[in-house]
Design a protein around this motif. Structure first.
Motif, mmCIF file in Angstrom:
data_model
loop_
_atom_site.group_PDB
_atom_site.id
_atom_site.type_symbol
_atom_site.label_atom_id
_atom_site.label_comp_id
_atom_site.label_asym_id
_atom_site.label_seq_id
_atom_site.Cartn_x
_atom_site.Cartn_y
_atom_site.Cartn_z
ATOM 1 N N TYR A 99 2.196 8.983 0.284
ATOM 2 C CA TYR A 99 1.253 10.083 0.502
ATOM 3 C C TYR A 99 1.503 10.775 1.840
ATOM 4 O O TYR A 99 1.432 12.006 1.942
ATOM 5 N N GLN A 100 1.768 9.991 2.855
ATOM 6 C CA GLN A 100 2.023 10.576 4.172
ATOM 7 C C GLN A 100 3.266 11.462 4.148
ATOM 8 O O GLN A 100 3.290 12.531 4.771
ATOM 9 N N MET A 101 4.286 11.037 3.418
ATOM 10 C CA MET A 101 5.501 11.851 3.296
ATOM 11 C C MET A 101 5.204 13.146 2.531
ATOM 12 O O MET A 101 5.648 14.231 2.926
ATOM 13 N N ASP A 102 4.432 13.032 1.464
ATOM 14 C CA ASP A 102 4.088 14.219 0.681
ATOM 15 C C ASP A 102 3.226 15.186 1.489
ATOM 16 O O ASP A 102 3.393 16.413 1.394
ATOM 17 N N ASN A 130 -5.724 18.070 0.391
ATOM 18 C CA ASN A 130 -7.046 17.440 0.471
ATOM 19 C C ASN A 130 -7.180 16.300 -0.543
ATOM 20 O O ASN A 130 -7.810 15.272 -0.258
ATOM 21 N N VAL A 131 -6.591 16.497 -1.720
ATOM 22 C CA VAL A 131 -6.607 15.421 -2.721
ATOM 23 C C VAL A 131 -5.857 14.202 -2.206
ATOM 24 O O VAL A 131 -6.313 13.054 -2.339
ATOM 25 N N LEU A 136 -5.897 8.651 0.308
ATOM 26 C CA LEU A 136 -5.659 7.773 1.458
ATOM 27 C C LEU A 136 -6.954 7.106 1.904
ATOM 28 O O LEU A 136 -6.967 5.907 2.238
ATOM 29 N N ASP A 137 -8.037 7.852 1.905
ATOM 30 C CA ASP A 137 -9.336 7.259 2.247
ATOM 31 C C ASP A 137 -9.738 6.193 1.231
ATOM 32 O O ASP A 137 -10.289 5.147 1.598
ATOM 33 N N LYS A 138 -9.465 6.461 -0.034
ATOM 34 C CA LYS A 138 -9.787 5.488 -1.079
ATOM 35 C C LYS A 138 -8.972 4.217 -0.923
ATOM 36 O O LYS A 138 -9.489 3.106 -1.112
ATOM 37 N N ILE A 139 -7.708 4.350 -0.557
ATOM 38 C CA ILE A 139 -6.863 3.167 -0.352
ATOM 39 C C ILE A 139 -7.380 2.333 0.811
ATOM 40 O O ILE A 139 -7.413 1.099 0.747
ATOM 41 N N GLN A 144 -10.385 -2.624 2.589
ATOM 42 C CA GLN A 144 -11.564 -3.296 3.138
ATOM 43 C C GLN A 144 -12.240 -4.152 2.068
ATOM 44 O O GLN A 144 -12.705 -5.269 2.360
ATOM 45 N N GLN A 145 -12.279 -3.661 0.853
ATOM 46 C CA GLN A 145 -12.861 -4.445 -0.236
ATOM 47 C C GLN A 145 -12.057 -5.710 -0.499
ATOM 48 O O GLN A 145 -12.625 -6.772 -0.790
#
Length: 203
Positions: A99-102, A130-131, A136-139, A144-145
């Motif tokens: 994702y960071q590369m994209d 933004n998607v 990334l936030d979900k990952i 944490q879960q």
């Protein structure tokens, strides 16, 4: 001379047809390969985060069952569960890098579009970025879960443990049944029949 020209035109037509057929076959092979690759990539959402959900949803009950029959020890089960957890963490890290590369590529395209005042393209690229940021936030949330042993991200561990416990029960039942059979063989049965009393002869 005319006959030669006719044959030449006919040969050219045949060669053209064969070339078109070859190109069609090659195009079909390329499309077939692309379809196979697409099937491999499009898991769940069709985006990199889908591979994480696919890994979490993997049913490992059969593997746990077979492992318990081979090595029915709690330490072995715990070690494999730790491996699964580490594999999930590694997968999360790989997906984050993707994702960071994209996102980096999108930033470059956004800057280029700004130079040409391509407003509609900028809006589309920004929406896509933004998607990716949301993923990334979900990952990070899933990480944490996992650290908190949340059942929503440990399904593969739960299925493995359930299968392992089933295999362990089967293994113990086999051992218990074998011991019962050995204890009831004629050579090892206890003589529980009442013994006749000895008569005491008074002299």
């Amino acid at each position: 001379m005319k006959f030669f020209r006719f044959n030449k035109k006919q040969n050219n037509s045949e060669n053209s047809t064969s070339n078109e057929n070859a190109q069609a076959n090659e195009s079909a092979q390329v499309n077939e390969k692309a379809d196979k690759d697409t099937q491999k990539i499009t898991i769940g959402t069709g985006m990199p985060i889908g591979t994480i959900y696919y890994f979490i949803a993997t049913d490992l009950s059969q593997k746990g069952y077979e492992d318990a029959l081979v090595n029915p020890s709690y330490q072995y089960c715990q070690q494999y569960e730790d491996i699964l957890q580490q594999q999930l963490l590694n997968l999360m890290a790989k997906v984050e890098l993707r994702y960071q590369m994209d996102i980096s590529h999108l930033d470059t395209h956004i800057e280029n579009c700004k130079a040409f005042f391509a407003i509609s393209s900028i809006a589309q690229l920004t929406a896509q970025k933004n998607v990716y940021l949301q993923h990334l936030d979900k990952i990070e949330e899933m990480r944490q879960q996992l650290n908190n042993n949340d059942s929503r991200v440990t399904l593969m561990i739960q299925t493995y443990r359930r299968g392992f416990m089933k295999g362990l029960s089967q293994s113990m039942a086999s051992i218990t049944g074998q011991n019962y059979f050995m204890a009831t063989t004629p050579s090892q049965t206890l003589n529980l029949q009442p013994q006749p009393e000895k008569q005491v002869v008074n002299e």
